[in-house]
Motif scaffolding. Structure first.
Motif, PDB file in Angstrom:
ATOM      1  N   ALA A 344       0.813  -1.636  -0.075  1.00  0.00           N
ATOM      2  CA  ALA A 344       0.194  -0.070  -0.490  1.00  0.00           C
ATOM      3  C   ALA A 344       0.571   1.319  -0.135  1.00  0.00           C
ATOM      4  O   ALA A 344       0.468   2.146  -0.639  1.00  0.00           O
ATOM      5  N   PRO A 345       2.109   1.402   0.549  1.00  0.00           N
ATOM      6  CA  PRO A 345       2.969   2.767   0.856  1.00  0.00           C
ATOM      7  C   PRO A 345       3.085   2.885  -0.758  1.00  0.00           C
ATOM      8  O   PRO A 345       3.196   4.276  -1.177  1.00  0.00           O
ATOM      9  N   TYR A 346       3.860   1.825  -1.093  1.00  0.00           N
ATOM     10  CA  TYR A 346       4.345   2.074  -2.631  1.00  0.00           C
ATOM     11  C   TYR A 346       2.874   3.186  -3.251  1.00  0.00           C
ATOM     12  O   TYR A 346       3.611   3.745  -4.287  1.00  0.00           O
ATOM     13  N   PHE A 347       1.529   2.671  -3.384  1.00  0.00           N
ATOM     14  CA  PHE A 347       0.650   3.088  -4.424  1.00  0.00           C
ATOM     15  C   PHE A 347       0.182   4.590  -3.753  1.00  0.00           C
ATOM     16  O   PHE A 347      -0.462   5.841  -4.079  1.00  0.00           O
ATOM     17  N   GLU A 348       0.824   4.703  -2.343  1.00  0.00           N
ATOM     18  CA  GLU A 348       0.117   5.985  -1.494  1.00  0.00           C
ATOM     19  C   GLU A 348       0.774   6.929  -2.319  1.00  0.00           C
ATOM     20  O   GLU A 348       0.891   8.457  -1.704  1.00  0.00           O
ATOM     21  N   ARG A 349       1.741   7.100  -2.614  1.00  0.00           N
ATOM     22  CA  ARG A 349       2.413   8.374  -2.540  1.00  0.00           C
ATOM     23  C   ARG A 349       2.178   8.382  -4.150  1.00  0.00           C
ATOM     24  O   ARG A 349       1.751   8.222  -5.250  1.00  0.00           O
ATOM     25  N   SER A 350       2.403  10.571  -3.988  1.00  0.00           N
ATOM     26  CA  SER A 350       1.835  10.296  -5.194  1.00  0.00           C
ATOM     27  C   SER A 350       2.404  10.736  -6.421  1.00  0.00           C
ATOM     28  O   SER A 350       1.395  11.185  -7.392  1.00  0.00           O
ATOM     29  N   ILE A 351       3.774  10.272  -6.570  1.00  0.00           N
ATOM     30  CA  ILE A 351       4.637  10.106  -7.698  1.00  0.00           C
ATOM     31  C   ILE A 351       4.274   8.592  -8.654  1.00  0.00           C
ATOM     32  O   ILE A 351       3.907   8.708  -9.623  1.00  0.00           O
ATOM     33  N   VAL A 352       3.322   7.880  -7.767  1.00  0.00           N
ATOM     34  CA  VAL A 352       2.956   7.160  -8.746  1.00  0.00           C
ATOM     35  C   VAL A 352       1.522   6.964  -9.101  1.00  0.00           C
ATOM     36  O   VAL A 352       0.041   6.808  -7.783  1.00  0.00           O
ATOM     37  N   ASP A 353       1.252   7.155 -10.697  1.00  0.00           N
ATOM     38  CA  ASP A 353      -0.321   7.345 -11.023  1.00  0.00           C
ATOM     39  C   ASP A 353      -0.512   6.291 -11.928  1.00  0.00           C
ATOM     40  O   ASP A 353       0.753   5.442 -12.385  1.00  0.00           O
ATOM     41  N   LEU A 354      -1.925   5.340 -12.121  1.00  0.00           N
ATOM     42  CA  LEU A 354      -2.422   4.714 -12.479  1.00  0.00           C
ATOM     43  C   LEU A 354      -2.099   5.267 -13.974  1.00  0.00           C
ATOM     44  O   LEU A 354      -3.613   6.326 -14.474  1.00  0.00           O
ATOM     45  N   TYR A 355      -1.526   5.489 -14.681  1.00  0.00           N
ATOM     46  CA  TYR A 355      -1.640   6.425 -15.648  1.00  0.00           C
ATOM     47  C   TYR A 355      -1.629   5.734 -17.199  1.00  0.00           C
ATOM     48  O   TYR A 355      -1.701   4.827 -17.553  1.00  0.00           O
ATOM     49  N   THR A 356      -3.555   6.849 -17.719  1.00  0.00           N
ATOM     50  CA  THR A 356      -3.902   6.237 -18.752  1.00  0.00           C
ATOM     51  C   THR A 356      -3.938   7.230 -20.334  1.00  0.00           C
ATOM     52  O   THR A 356      -4.497   6.815 -20.990  1.00  0.00           O
ATOM     53  N   GLY A 357      -3.422   8.146 -19.721  1.00  0.00           N
ATOM     54  CA  GLY A 357      -3.870   9.817 -20.362  1.00  0.00           C
ATOM     55  C   GLY A 357      -5.095  10.655 -20.365  1.00  0.00           C
ATOM     56  O   GLY A 357      -4.816  11.946 -20.558  1.00  0.00           O
ATOM     57  N   SER A 358      -5.547   9.821 -19.087  1.00  0.00           N
ATOM     58  CA  SER A 358      -6.468  11.076 -18.761  1.00  0.00           C
ATOM     59  C   SER A 358      -7.141  11.186 -17.620  1.00  0.00           C
ATOM     60  O   SER A 358      -7.087  10.291 -17.053  1.00  0.00           O
ATOM     61  N   ALA A 359      -6.579  12.056 -17.396  1.00  0.00           N
ATOM     62  CA  ALA A 359      -6.233  12.823 -15.555  1.00  0.00           C
ATOM     63  C   ALA A 359      -8.058  12.679 -15.474  1.00  0.00           C
ATOM     64  O   ALA A 359      -7.614  11.594 -13.488  1.00  0.00           O
ATOM     65  N   GLN A 360      -9.354  12.810 -15.377  1.00  0.00           N
ATOM     66  CA  GLN A 360      -9.931  12.148 -14.726  1.00  0.00           C
ATOM     67  C   GLN A 360     -10.201  10.928 -14.612  1.00  0.00           C
ATOM     68  O   GLN A 360     -10.466  10.295 -13.431  1.00  0.00           O
ATOM     69  N   GLU A 361     -10.040   9.953 -15.291  1.00  0.00           N
ATOM     70  CA  GLU A 361      -9.702   8.423 -15.687  1.00  0.00           C
ATOM     71  C   GLU A 361      -8.906   7.787 -14.259  1.00  0.00           C
ATOM     72  O   GLU A 361      -8.743   7.270 -13.374  1.00  0.00           O
ATOM     73  N   ASP A 362      -7.566   8.776 -14.171  1.00  0.00           N
ATOM     74  CA  ASP A 362      -6.510   8.090 -14.064  1.00  0.00           C
ATOM     75  C   ASP A 362      -7.056   8.458 -12.209  1.00  0.00           C
ATOM     76  O   ASP A 362      -6.741   7.362 -11.021  1.00  0.00           O
ATOM     77  N   ALA A 363      -7.643   9.887 -11.615  1.00  0.00           N
ATOM     78  CA  ALA A 363      -7.575  10.315 -10.643  1.00  0.00           C
ATOM     79  C   ALA A 363      -8.507   9.340 -10.190  1.00  0.00           C
ATOM     80  O   ALA A 363      -8.611   8.555  -8.816  1.00  0.00           O
ATOM     81  N   THR A 364      -9.928   8.496 -10.649  1.00  0.00           N
ATOM     82  CA  THR A 364     -10.801   7.755  -9.902  1.00  0.00           C
ATOM     83  C   THR A 364     -10.576   6.316 -10.002  1.00  0.00           C
ATOM     84  O   THR A 364     -10.401   6.235  -8.540  1.00  0.00           O
ATOM     85  N   THR A 365      -9.161   5.844 -10.223  1.00  0.00           N
ATOM     86  CA  THR A 365      -9.156   5.065 -10.533  1.00  0.00           C
ATOM     87  C   THR A 365      -7.899   4.912  -9.070  1.00  0.00           C
ATOM     88  O   THR A 365      -7.804   3.760  -8.544  1.00  0.00           O
ATOM     89  N   LYS A 366      -7.286   5.187  -9.182  1.00  0.00           N
ATOM     90  CA  LYS A 366      -6.232   5.719  -8.169  1.00  0.00           C
ATOM     91  C   LYS A 366      -7.421   5.792  -6.616  1.00  0.00           C
ATOM     92  O   LYS A 366      -6.666   5.297  -5.782  1.00  0.00           O
ATOM     93  N   ASP A 367      -8.324   7.038  -6.377  1.00  0.00           N
ATOM     94  CA  ASP A 367      -9.082   6.952  -5.327  1.00  0.00           C
ATOM     95  C   ASP A 367      -9.665   5.564  -5.570  1.00  0.00           C
ATOM     96  O   ASP A 367      -9.937   5.241  -4.174  1.00  0.00           O
TER      97      ASP A 367
END
Length: 493
Positions: A344-367
């Motif tokens: 969990a700490p690995y993913f909780e860092r702000s630098i780790v994004d689940l990047y798809t190219g869509s900011a809204q999609e990425d934010a929803t997925t990480k949440d």
């Protein structure tokens, strides 16, 4: 006086017998009444009244699991109400639904048994045009978009591969160091990873290729599982018996055999067997839950097959092993749950994004992902991986390496599966478990990672992240399906 004494002694004995027998009878009736009252209580997981005759697959599926301190009922409630709804939503997001895999790798252990020609065995590849742009960029998406300028990427790669080595090193020395770095990274891997740069690797939309019964069976399918159990599971050299739960019995197996010798193995070797058995059980539950029921009138219907479920898990049809198989599923669930807690700490860092190219999609997925991690952190009965490989340092290191290589070999066997859809899901779930083992037993520190340093320490590729969460999603689905089968068996009364 002698007669009085004799009669008095007999009276005492008679009274004693009445008290003992009466007490035993009373206790028997009391216990029977208590047991009947217990049987009439609604089941906590299903809300139905259990019937041991009609629900024999579940009558012993209760209590604390072996090798850990967690009870099955707690896992049912935690999974079905807190984890399952969230993991389903997560795996439907773009980042997790597209998985890159090579389904053309040859079997490294025996000649090709020929590919399954059944139409349901085929995998529908995903056109490049359908893949989100961020995912097609490969490992580019491991870090936040802001940090991914070309110069930043080159700097990160240089720091990761060469560390503080002086740039005046010869090319030969640099290549040697890079080989060493790759070898060092490989020591953490518990499974064989597909080369995503291979021309044979392709993206697959997992939502369009669901795991279900395809009709693939017979000698080819049996050979895969038999090789896994017979040649790659730990067992005493002096004992031979068909370890494959679906293998034909030799006639002298009472269903207790494998547990008798399993208890004689060390914890690590017992855990290994239970992980493989749990994975096998989970896959079989998926096939029973999504069984081909009808193909009439041009419409294919998939649904739960209670008869097939009984065949695989009813103690009466499995010589007593069905319940143990189901318990191993719960054990595997706890292992992967613990890996998610630890990472969990690995993913909780702000630098780790689940990047798809869509900011809204990425934010929803990480949440969604962080919601799952928050639920996992609140679970009170995690498996303690520190109890493994904890003996003499050199012996523990040797055992850990043997454990790793055995599992890595099993991941290679998945390339021998003749049904492409079965191969797809077998590879994904094996790689997900391998990633969980990497997290649990990596010698690289996961906690306290520098917030702004993606290039140092523990790392996961996108392929590993997608496999990890989808594999756990499959286990979560299996436990949820057990609830459904329990209800179906109750309705048949």
């Amino acid at each position: 006086m002698a007669r009085i004494a004799a009669h008095g002694g007999g009276l005492v004995i008679l009274l004693w017998l009445l008290l003992v027998v009466g007490g035993s009878v009373s206790a028997w009736f009391s216990n029977d009444k208590s047991q009947r009252a217990k049987n009439e209580q609604p089941d906590s997981a299903t809300g139905t009244k259990p019937d041991t005759q009609d629900q024999s697959c579940f009558c012993h599926l209760t209590g604390v699991l072996d090798d850990c301190f967690c009870d099955i009922e707690s896992i049912d409630v935690f999974n079905n109400f807190k984890i399952y709804p969230r993991i389903q939503k997560l795996t439907e997001r773009d980042y997790f639904r597209y998985y890159k895999v090579n389904l053309k790798r040859p079997c490294p252990f025996w000649p090709d048994d020929s590919q399954c020609s059944i139409k349901d065995c085929q995998v529908e590849p995903c056109p490049e045009s359908k893949i989100p742009v961020g995912i097609k960029a490969g490992n580019y998406n491991k870090y936040s978009q802001a940090s991914n300028t070309r110069s930043d990427i080159e700097e990160c790669e240089h720091a990761h591969e060469l560390g503080a080595i002086n740039s005046t090193l010869s090319n030969q020395s640099k290549e040697a160091f890079e080989d060493w770095a790759r070898h060092d990274d490989a020591q953490d891997h518990f499974c064989e990873l597909d080369d995503e740069t291979s021309p044979d690797a392709q993206y697959v939309d997992l939502l369009l290729n669901p795991e279900r019964y395809t009709g693939y069976k017979g000698p080819s399918a049996w050979r895969v599982w038999n090789s896994i159990y017979e040649e790659n599971c730990f067992k005493p050299r002096s004992v031979y018996r068909p370890l494959n739960p679906l293998a034909p019995s030799r006639g002298d197996d009472d269903g207790e055999g494998f547990y008798n010798w399993l208890e004689g193995l060390c914890l690590e070797k017992r855990v290994f067997y239970r992980l493989i058995s749990g994975l096998h059980t989970s896959i079989n539950i998926h096939l029973c839950a999504q069984y081909l029921m009808d193909e009439g009138w041009g419409k294919t219907v998939w649904g739960p097959n209670v008869r097939e479920f009984r065949h695989r898990f009813d103690p009466a049809e499995t010589k007593g092993e069905g319940t143990r198989r189901l318990k191993n599923l719960y054990f595997l669930y706890l292992i992967e749950l613990r890996a998610l807690y630890k990472v969990a700490p690995y993913f909780e860092r702000s630098i780790v994004d689940l990047y798809t190219g869509s900011a809204q999609e990425d934010a929803t997925t990480k949440d969604l992902l962080l919601q799952i991690f928050n639920e996992i952190k609140a679970f009170p009965m995690h498996f303690d991986e520190k109890s493994m490989f904890a003996g003499h340092k050199m012996e523990a290191k040797t055992l850990k390496e043997e454990f790793r290589l055995h599992f890595k070999n099993i991941s290679r066997i998945m390339d021998c599966v003749g049904c492409n859809k079965c191969r797809l899901w077998g590879k994904l779930q094996t790689q997900g478990l391998g990633t969980a083992l990497k997290i649990l037993f990596s010698e690289k520190e996961i906690k306290n990672l520098p917030e702004n340093s993606p290039s140092k320490g523990f790392q996961l590729t996108r392929q590993e992240v997608v496999a990890l969460m989808n594999a756990f999603g499959r286990l979560s689905t299996s436990i949820k399906e057990l609830h459904n089968f329990r209800t179906l068996l109750s309705d048949q009364r």
